[in-house]
Design an enzyme around this catalytic site. Sequence first.
Site, PDB file in Angstrom:
ATOM      1  N   GLY A   7     -23.612   3.006 -17.397  1.00 20.28           N
ATOM      2  CA  GLY A   7     -24.913   2.878 -17.902  1.00 20.28           C
ATOM      3  C   GLY A   7     -25.902   1.808 -17.023  1.00 20.28           C
ATOM      4  O   GLY A   7     -26.335   2.318 -15.930  1.00 20.28           O
ATOM      5  N   ARG A   8     -25.850   0.621 -16.900  1.00 15.58           N
ATOM      6  CA  ARG A   8     -26.757  -0.315 -16.358  1.00 15.58           C
ATOM      7  C   ARG A   8     -26.395  -0.253 -14.788  1.00 15.58           C
ATOM      8  O   ARG A   8     -27.077  -0.476 -14.096  1.00 15.58           O
ATOM      9  CB  ARG A   8     -26.520  -1.461 -16.988  1.00 15.58           C
ATOM     10  CG  ARG A   8     -27.357  -2.028 -18.072  1.00 15.58           C
ATOM     11  CD  ARG A   8     -26.965  -2.941 -19.012  1.00 15.58           C
ATOM     12  NE  ARG A   8     -25.622  -2.984 -19.548  1.00 15.58           N
ATOM     13  CZ  ARG A   8     -24.839  -4.110 -19.964  1.00 15.58           C
ATOM     14  NH1 ARG A   8     -25.383  -5.447 -19.867  1.00 15.58           N
ATOM     15  NH2 ARG A   8     -23.599  -3.845 -20.320  1.00 15.58           N
ATOM     16  N   HIS A  56     -18.630   4.191 -26.806  1.00 12.87           N
ATOM     17  CA  HIS A  56     -18.934   3.121 -26.202  1.00 12.87           C
ATOM     18  C   HIS A  56     -18.080   1.849 -26.860  1.00 12.87           C
ATOM     19  O   HIS A  56     -17.886   1.541 -28.226  1.00 12.87           O
ATOM     20  CB  HIS A  56     -20.530   2.501 -26.515  1.00 12.87           C
ATOM     21  CG  HIS A  56     -21.002   1.346 -26.138  1.00 12.87           C
ATOM     22  ND1 HIS A  56     -22.440   0.925 -25.883  1.00 12.87           N
ATOM     23  CD2 HIS A  56     -20.234   0.075 -25.745  1.00 12.87           C
ATOM     24  CE1 HIS A  56     -22.434  -0.203 -25.446  1.00 12.87           C
ATOM     25  NE2 HIS A  56     -21.195  -0.674 -25.212  1.00 12.87           N
ATOM     26  N   CYS A  99     -26.551   3.094 -31.335  1.00 14.13           N
ATOM     27  CA  CYS A  99     -27.669   2.154 -31.046  1.00 14.13           C
ATOM     28  C   CYS A  99     -27.687   1.049 -32.293  1.00 14.13           C
ATOM     29  O   CYS A  99     -27.943   1.655 -33.217  1.00 14.13           O
ATOM     30  CB  CYS A  99     -28.999   2.860 -30.827  1.00 14.13           C
ATOM     31  SG  CYS A  99     -30.454   1.575 -30.509  1.00 14.13           S
TER      32      CYS A  99
END
Length: 341
Positions: A234-235, A172, A101
């Site tokens: 994810g999204r 990621h 993050c």
Amino acid sequence: MPSTAVIAPDQLRLSVAPMMDWTDTHCRVFHRLLAPHARLYTEMVHANAVIHGDRGRLLALDPVEHPVALQLGGSEPELLARAARLGAEAGFDEINLNCGCPSDRVQAGRFGACLMREPTLVAASVAAMVEACDVPVTVKCRLGVDDDHDYGRFRAFIDEVAAGGCRMFVVHARNAWLQGLSPKENREVPPLRYDWAYRLKRERPDLQVLVNGGIATAEEATAHLQHVEGAMLGRAAYHTPYLLHRLDVAWFGGELRSRAELLRALQPYVEAQLASGVFLKHITRHLLGLFAGERGGRAFRQVLSEGAHRPGADWSLVERALAVTESFAAPTAPSLPQASG
């Protein structure tokens, strides 16, 4: 000695990323209905919050969610170990450490993506967590931070953390820019380099590697399975959740169910939550994308968005949204590529 426990491969093929403000227990219960075989992740929770905060809320977990992982944030091995123990005792199947993050708040606390520059600290944290709990401890990371474009540095990070007892890495596949980009831009602007994750798996075959970042279609997700253990969405999973169901059926078998049938299967959970004092809006906000791309999808979202916040809103609102949506003729879903391996 560090644990060498690994997660069953069939539990890694399909997973839903930890997403702040989105993947709470209501969201995860919905995703479990859609994808019975997916691995689910909580929002990131800071270790201090787990230790000192409202655990009933922060570690909320419905039995149907399994397998489900708790994602922790933090950089102090002792605190992370205590939080990992509490998470395992609460019933989570995995403890995942956030090393990806990029938000300013996370950087100020010396955790998240900035830990990519501190592999020794991450390894010590993982070792402490492994010692403290009896479930797998995993790491979600980036390829590097800012202008780090050295694959060797990335692999050295992985190797040192793996020596601490981590056997599974969610990569990621972008860099994280700690200055100059917002968290949203950090999910979109840095270029994707899936080949680094593929190369890592080839060079470290004993590690389990999942790819995350930019996966928007069934075809893209399926292609990753030729190279790594799994694809983490994810999204796309949140904004077009029916994709999860289609992938689960394509990759694991079963019968493709309609959106309406799946949603109505959620009714007992919704009514139980309403009876316990939860407001409908806290659940329906996760449902808005169910008919994304379908005729009537906008009407579905509109009915739920306008009505769920009103006092006394209950399951009848969901039925009303479905009735409006079902008045439109829905096209047939296309077939999907099958997973191999």
